[in-house]
Design a protein around this motif. Structure first.
Motif, PDB file in Angstrom:
ATOM      1  N   ASP A 184     -23.604  10.135  36.167  1.00 46.83           N
ATOM      2  CA  ASP A 184     -23.255  11.700  36.360  1.00 46.83           C
ATOM      3  C   ASP A 184     -21.954  11.952  35.537  1.00 46.83           C
ATOM      4  OD1 ASP A 184     -22.675  13.860  37.635  1.00 46.83           O
ATOM      5  OD2 ASP A 184     -21.653  13.099  39.668  1.00 46.83           O
ATOM      6  N   GLY A 185     -21.804  12.188  34.347  1.00 45.16           N
ATOM      7  CA  GLY A 185     -20.930  12.449  33.584  1.00 45.16           C
ATOM      8  C   GLY A 185     -21.161  12.118  32.255  1.00 45.16           C
ATOM      9  N   HIS A 186     -20.186  12.109  31.516  1.00 48.94           N
ATOM     10  CA  HIS A 186     -20.183  11.977  29.976  1.00 48.94           C
ATOM     11  C   HIS A 186     -20.299  10.392  29.833  1.00 48.94           C
ATOM     12  CE1 HIS A 186     -20.215  15.918  28.883  1.00 48.94           C
ATOM     13  NE2 HIS A 186     -18.842  16.246  29.543  1.00 48.94           N
ATOM     14  N   VAL A 187     -20.956   9.736  28.717  1.00 50.68           N
ATOM     15  CA  VAL A 187     -21.123   8.561  28.221  1.00 50.68           C
ATOM     16  C   VAL A 187     -20.453   8.317  26.958  1.00 50.68           C
ATOM     17  CG1 VAL A 187     -22.177   6.323  28.080  1.00 50.68           C
ATOM     18  CG2 VAL A 187     -22.710   7.848  29.960  1.00 50.68           C
ATOM     19  N   ILE A 188     -19.400   7.540  26.444  1.00 50.28           N
ATOM     20  CA  ILE A 188     -18.991   7.411  25.235  1.00 50.28           C
ATOM     21  C   ILE A 188     -19.313   6.113  24.698  1.00 50.28           C
ATOM     22  CG2 ILE A 188     -17.178   7.558  23.814  1.00 50.28           C
ATOM     23  CD1 ILE A 188     -15.982   9.903  25.431  1.00 50.28           C
ATOM     24  N   ALA A 202      -8.899 -11.455   7.956  1.00 47.85           N
ATOM     25  CA  ALA A 202      -8.153 -10.511   7.381  1.00 47.85           C
ATOM     26  C   ALA A 202      -8.344  -9.172   7.864  1.00 47.85           C
ATOM     27  CB  ALA A 202      -8.125 -10.457   5.815  1.00 47.85           C
ATOM     28  N   GLY A 203      -7.272  -8.290   8.174  1.00 44.45           N
ATOM     29  CA  GLY A 203      -7.785  -6.732   8.793  1.00 44.45           C
ATOM     30  C   GLY A 203      -8.326  -6.126   7.623  1.00 44.45           C
ATOM     31  N   PRO A 204      -8.449  -4.704   7.977  1.00 41.39           N
ATOM     32  CA  PRO A 204      -8.273  -4.080   9.230  1.00 41.39           C
ATOM     33  C   PRO A 204      -9.262  -4.282  10.437  1.00 41.39           C
ATOM     34  CG  PRO A 204      -9.451  -2.699   7.911  1.00 41.39           C
ATOM     35  CD  PRO A 204      -9.310  -3.989   6.841  1.00 41.39           C
ATOM     36  N   VAL A 205      -9.017  -3.934  11.444  1.00 44.37           N
ATOM     37  CA  VAL A 205     -10.023  -3.554  12.482  1.00 44.37           C
ATOM     38  C   VAL A 205     -10.285  -1.969  12.928  1.00 44.37           C
ATOM     39  CG1 VAL A 205      -8.318  -3.586  14.400  1.00 44.37           C
ATOM     40  CG2 VAL A 205     -10.604  -4.437  14.882  1.00 44.37           C
ATOM     41  N   THR A 206     -11.338  -1.789  12.995  1.00 42.69           N
ATOM     42  CA  THR A 206     -11.938  -0.354  12.927  1.00 42.69           C
ATOM     43  C   THR A 206     -12.702  -0.106  14.240  1.00 42.69           C
ATOM     44  OG1 THR A 206     -11.933  -0.290  10.460  1.00 42.69           O
ATOM     45  CG2 THR A 206     -13.288   1.396  11.403  1.00 42.69           C
ATOM     46  N   ILE A 207     -12.439   0.831  14.869  1.00 43.70           N
ATOM     47  CA  ILE A 207     -12.879   1.104  15.933  1.00 43.70           C
ATOM     48  C   ILE A 207     -13.861   2.529  15.879  1.00 43.70           C
ATOM     49  CG2 ILE A 207     -12.625   1.774  18.290  1.00 43.70           C
ATOM     50  CD1 ILE A 207     -10.204  -0.499  16.483  1.00 43.70           C
ATOM     51  N   THR A 208     -14.741   2.696  16.461  1.00 42.25           N
ATOM     52  CA  THR A 208     -15.406   4.085  16.623  1.00 42.25           C
ATOM     53  C   THR A 208     -15.994   4.279  18.011  1.00 42.25           C
ATOM     54  OG1 THR A 208     -16.129   4.076  14.162  1.00 42.25           O
ATOM     55  CG2 THR A 208     -17.277   5.594  15.850  1.00 42.25           C
ATOM     56  N   ALA A 209     -15.491   5.599  18.491  1.00 41.02           N
ATOM     57  CA  ALA A 209     -16.051   6.079  19.754  1.00 41.02           C
ATOM     58  C   ALA A 209     -17.159   7.177  19.331  1.00 41.02           C
ATOM     59  CB  ALA A 209     -15.143   6.556  20.510  1.00 41.02           C
ATOM     60  N   LEU A 210     -18.435   7.089  19.943  1.00 39.58           N
ATOM     61  CA  LEU A 210     -19.397   8.130  19.761  1.00 39.58           C
ATOM     62  C   LEU A 210     -19.883   8.768  21.187  1.00 39.58           C
ATOM     63  CD1 LEU A 210     -21.564   9.310  17.548  1.00 39.58           C
ATOM     64  CD2 LEU A 210     -22.839   7.360  17.989  1.00 39.58           C
ATOM     65  N   TRP A 211     -20.201  10.203  20.950  1.00 42.21           N
ATOM     66  CA  TRP A 211     -20.715  10.895  22.305  1.00 42.21           C
ATOM     67  C   TRP A 211     -21.888  11.291  21.889  1.00 42.21           C
ATOM     68  CZ3 TRP A 211     -21.425  16.089  22.981  1.00 42.21           C
ATOM     69  CH2 TRP A 211     -21.996  16.434  24.223  1.00 42.21           C
ATOM     70  N   HIS A 222     -23.203  16.137  18.166  1.00 44.37           N
ATOM     71  CA  HIS A 222     -22.498  14.746  18.452  1.00 44.37           C
ATOM     72  C   HIS A 222     -21.075  14.883  18.235  1.00 44.37           C
ATOM     73  CE1 HIS A 222     -26.570  13.804  19.133  1.00 44.37           C
ATOM     74  NE2 HIS A 222     -26.908  13.811  17.776  1.00 44.37           N
ATOM     75  N   LEU A 223     -20.338  13.993  18.824  1.00 45.37           N
ATOM     76  CA  LEU A 223     -18.802  13.881  18.471  1.00 45.37           C
ATOM     77  C   LEU A 223     -18.601  12.295  18.400  1.00 45.37           C
ATOM     78  CD1 LEU A 223     -17.484  16.112  21.566  1.00 45.37           C
ATOM     79  CD2 LEU A 223     -17.935  16.706  19.118  1.00 45.37           C
ATOM     80  N   ASN A 224     -17.554  11.947  17.379  1.00 45.46           N
ATOM     81  CA  ASN A 224     -17.226  10.925  17.059  1.00 45.46           C
ATOM     82  C   ASN A 224     -15.839  10.851  16.558  1.00 45.46           C
ATOM     83  OD1 ASN A 224     -17.160  10.480  13.971  1.00 45.46           O
ATOM     84  ND2 ASN A 224     -18.663  11.818  14.290  1.00 45.46           N
ATOM     85  N   PHE A 225     -15.113   9.682  16.792  1.00 48.19           N
ATOM     86  CA  PHE A 225     -13.666   9.548  16.307  1.00 48.19           C
ATOM     87  C   PHE A 225     -13.770   7.963  15.773  1.00 48.19           C
ATOM     88  CE2 PHE A 225      -9.306   8.139  16.385  1.00 48.19           C
ATOM     89  CZ  PHE A 225      -8.710   9.443  15.913  1.00 48.19           C
ATOM     90  N   THR A 226     -13.142   7.884  14.480  1.00 52.81           N
ATOM     91  CA  THR A 226     -12.844   6.315  13.963  1.00 52.81           C
ATOM     92  C   THR A 226     -11.563   6.133  13.719  1.00 52.81           C
ATOM     93  OG1 THR A 226     -15.146   6.234  12.962  1.00 52.81           O
ATOM     94  CG2 THR A 226     -13.488   4.925  12.199  1.00 52.81           C
ATOM     95  N   ILE A 227     -11.027   4.948  14.296  1.00 49.68           N
ATOM     96  CA  ILE A 227      -9.472   4.802  13.535  1.00 49.68           C
ATOM     97  C   ILE A 227      -9.580   3.356  13.223  1.00 49.68           C
ATOM     98  CG2 ILE A 227      -9.057   3.884  16.195  1.00 49.68           C
ATOM     99  CD1 ILE A 227      -6.011   4.943  15.671  1.00 49.68           C
TER     100      ILE A 227
END
Length: 89
Positions: free
Chosen positions: A5-9, A20-29, A65-70
């Motif tokens: 019941d709501g959004h799932v990301i 060795a870095g970097p570490v990369t994270i993505t969120a996706l809806w 769809h929506l996404n964000f990567t850092i």
């Protein structure tokens, strides 16, 4: 997602295993209105061939769809540790 019941990301990271870095994270809806347009092959990205994976990534990063990567660099990882840096991102 259909039972929620709501959004799932979905959130995933890459780079926590290497020394060795970097570490990369993505969120996706994924828009529920477009579920019927999603290919069946997206259940496990590690089982998808690299060329098809790149095509899927392009598809999933387009509206509706929506996404964000850092990415956090090695300086952040050295200062805070990889787990904390990942959680902060």
């Amino acid at each position: 997602e259909t039972n929620c019941d709501g959004h799932v990301i979905g959130i995933d990271e890459a780079g926590r295993g290497p020394w060795a870095g970097p570490v990369t994270i993505t969120a996706l809806w994924l828009s529920p209105d477009a579920y019927d347009q999603l290919p069946d092959e997206i259940n496990d990205s590690k089982k998808v061939k690299p060329l098809w994976r790149a095509s899927l990534a392009d598809f999933l990063q387009r509206p509706p769809h929506l996404n964000f990567t850092i990415s956090k660099d090695v300086d952040d990882i050295d200062q805070h540790g990889v787990v904390k840096t990942t959680l902060m991102a």
